[in-house]
Write a protein that holds these residues in place. Structure first.
Motif, PDB file in Angstrom:
ATOM      1  N   PHE A 177      27.964   8.465  16.706  1.00  0.00           N
ATOM      2  CA  PHE A 177      27.754   7.100  16.225  1.00  0.00           C
ATOM      3  C   PHE A 177      26.988   7.111  14.902  1.00  0.00           C
ATOM      4  O   PHE A 177      27.251   6.304  13.999  1.00  0.00           O
ATOM      5  CB  PHE A 177      27.008   6.268  17.273  1.00  0.00           C
ATOM      6  N   LEU A 183      28.396   5.575  11.418  1.00  0.00           N
ATOM      7  CA  LEU A 183      27.689   4.596  10.606  1.00  0.00           C
ATOM      8  C   LEU A 183      27.634   5.037   9.140  1.00  0.00           C
ATOM      9  O   LEU A 183      27.862   4.240   8.220  1.00  0.00           O
ATOM     10  CB  LEU A 183      26.267   4.393  11.143  1.00  0.00           C
ATOM     11  N   LYS A 223      29.382   3.027   6.042  1.00  0.00           N
ATOM     12  CA  LYS A 223      28.614   2.567   4.890  1.00  0.00           C
ATOM     13  C   LYS A 223      29.164   3.156   3.584  1.00  0.00           C
ATOM     14  O   LYS A 223      29.203   2.482   2.554  1.00  0.00           O
ATOM     15  CB  LYS A 223      27.139   2.952   5.068  1.00  0.00           C
ATOM     16  N   LEU A 234      30.587  -3.030  10.662  1.00  0.00           N
ATOM     17  CA  LEU A 234      29.378  -2.221  10.529  1.00  0.00           C
ATOM     18  C   LEU A 234      28.287  -2.710  11.482  1.00  0.00           C
ATOM     19  O   LEU A 234      27.610  -1.899  12.139  1.00  0.00           O
ATOM     20  CB  LEU A 234      28.888  -2.280   9.081  1.00  0.00           C
ATOM     21  N   GLN A 235      28.140  -4.001  11.582  1.00  0.00           N
ATOM     22  CA  GLN A 235      27.128  -4.558  12.480  1.00  0.00           C
ATOM     23  C   GLN A 235      27.441  -4.238  13.948  1.00  0.00           C
ATOM     24  O   GLN A 235      26.538  -3.983  14.745  1.00  0.00           O
ATOM     25  CB  GLN A 235      27.024  -6.066  12.276  1.00  0.00           C
ATOM     26  N   VAL A 286      29.070  -1.571  15.142  1.00  0.00           N
ATOM     27  CA  VAL A 286      28.746  -0.159  15.410  1.00  0.00           C
ATOM     28  C   VAL A 286      27.240   0.047  15.451  1.00  0.00           C
ATOM     29  O   VAL A 286      26.711   0.800  16.288  1.00  0.00           O
ATOM     30  CB  VAL A 286      29.395   0.742  14.345  1.00  0.00           C
ATOM     31  N   GLU A 287      26.506  -0.619  14.558  1.00  0.00           N
ATOM     32  CA  GLU A 287      25.042  -0.507  14.558  1.00  0.00           C
ATOM     33  C   GLU A 287      24.457  -1.032  15.866  1.00  0.00           C
ATOM     34  O   GLU A 287      23.484  -0.467  16.397  1.00  0.00           O
ATOM     35  CB  GLU A 287      24.467  -1.283  13.367  1.00  0.00           C
ATOM     36  N   ALA A 340      24.989   1.614  18.572  1.00  0.00           N
ATOM     37  CA  ALA A 340      24.072   2.740  18.354  1.00  0.00           C
ATOM     38  C   ALA A 340      22.655   2.365  18.767  1.00  0.00           C
ATOM     39  O   ALA A 340      21.929   3.174  19.366  1.00  0.00           O
ATOM     40  CB  ALA A 340      24.110   3.156  16.885  1.00  0.00           C
TER      41      ALA A 340
END
Length: 208
Positions: free
Chosen positions: A114, A118, A122, A131-132, A134-135, A138
């Motif tokens: 993960f 990220l 990015k 992106l949010q 996956v964040e 994580a």
């Protein structure tokens, strides 16, 4: 002749009376003795003999010894039970810790992936919503590790510790104070309490 018979009868009467009186006195003496003996029996029962006292003392000492032996046995059993309970609790805690360590150890590569995902997102300029998402995943994985008691091993700025760190490279430094100090983290290390889950791979400062 009649006179002699009367005389004998006269002498016979006092003799019979004397014998009867003696018999009465004997009976009275016997009754008195029996009464005194009966009256003395309670006193004899209330005043035990030395032999009876010795028997009672021996019986009391035997009971006291048996009681002491039972008390000692009870104390030993209580101590054994307490030791068993502590040992069982410690084994249970160790067993739970081992299960958690195995689970979290298998989860660490997923967390690494993960992290790489990220960085890739990015670098590629991916959509912010992706992106949010996956964040968030994580972050949830990291919170799961924290909830299980897993900690990251401190690296950069810490003295090199072979128990937690694995040096895979060196960083040239001019300051002697930086020699032996971790300068860069290549792979994050984790521990669970005092148990190592994964060693931290690092670079260490060394003199040029």
């Amino acid at each position: 002749m009649r006179i002699e018979v009367n005389i004998l009868e006269h002498k016979k009467q006092p003799l019979e009376e004397q014998i009867e009186e003696e018999m009465n006195e004997t009976l009275e003496a016997a009754e008195t003795a029996e009464t005194m003996e009966t009256a003395a029996e309670p006193d004899e029962q209330e005043m035990p003999t030395e032999e009876a006292l010795a028997t009672l003392s021996a019986a009391y000492a035997k009971l006291e010894a048996e009681k002491q032996a039972l008390d000692n046995q009870l104390l030993r059993l209580q101590a054994d039970f307490d030791n068993f309970r502590r040992r069982t609790r410690a084994e249970k805690e160790e067993w739970n810790q081992n299960i958690t360590a195995n689970f979290c150890g298998e989860l660490l590569p997923v967390i690494d992936n993960f992290g790489r995902a990220l960085l890739a997102l990015k670098a590629s300029g991916a959509d912010e919503s992706h992106l949010q998402g996956v964040e968030m995943i994580a972050r949830q994985l990291g919170e799961l590790l924290i909830a299980k008691g897993v900690e990251r091993i401190a690296t950069v700025g810490e003295p090199f510790d072979p128990q937690w760190h694995e040096a895979i490279g060196q960083t040239p430094v001019e300051d002697d104070a930086q020699v032996g100090i971790v300068t860069e983290e290549i792979q994050t290390g984790y521990k669970l309490g005092g148990k190592l889950l994964r060693v931290a791979m690092v670079h260490v400062g060394a003199k040029q």
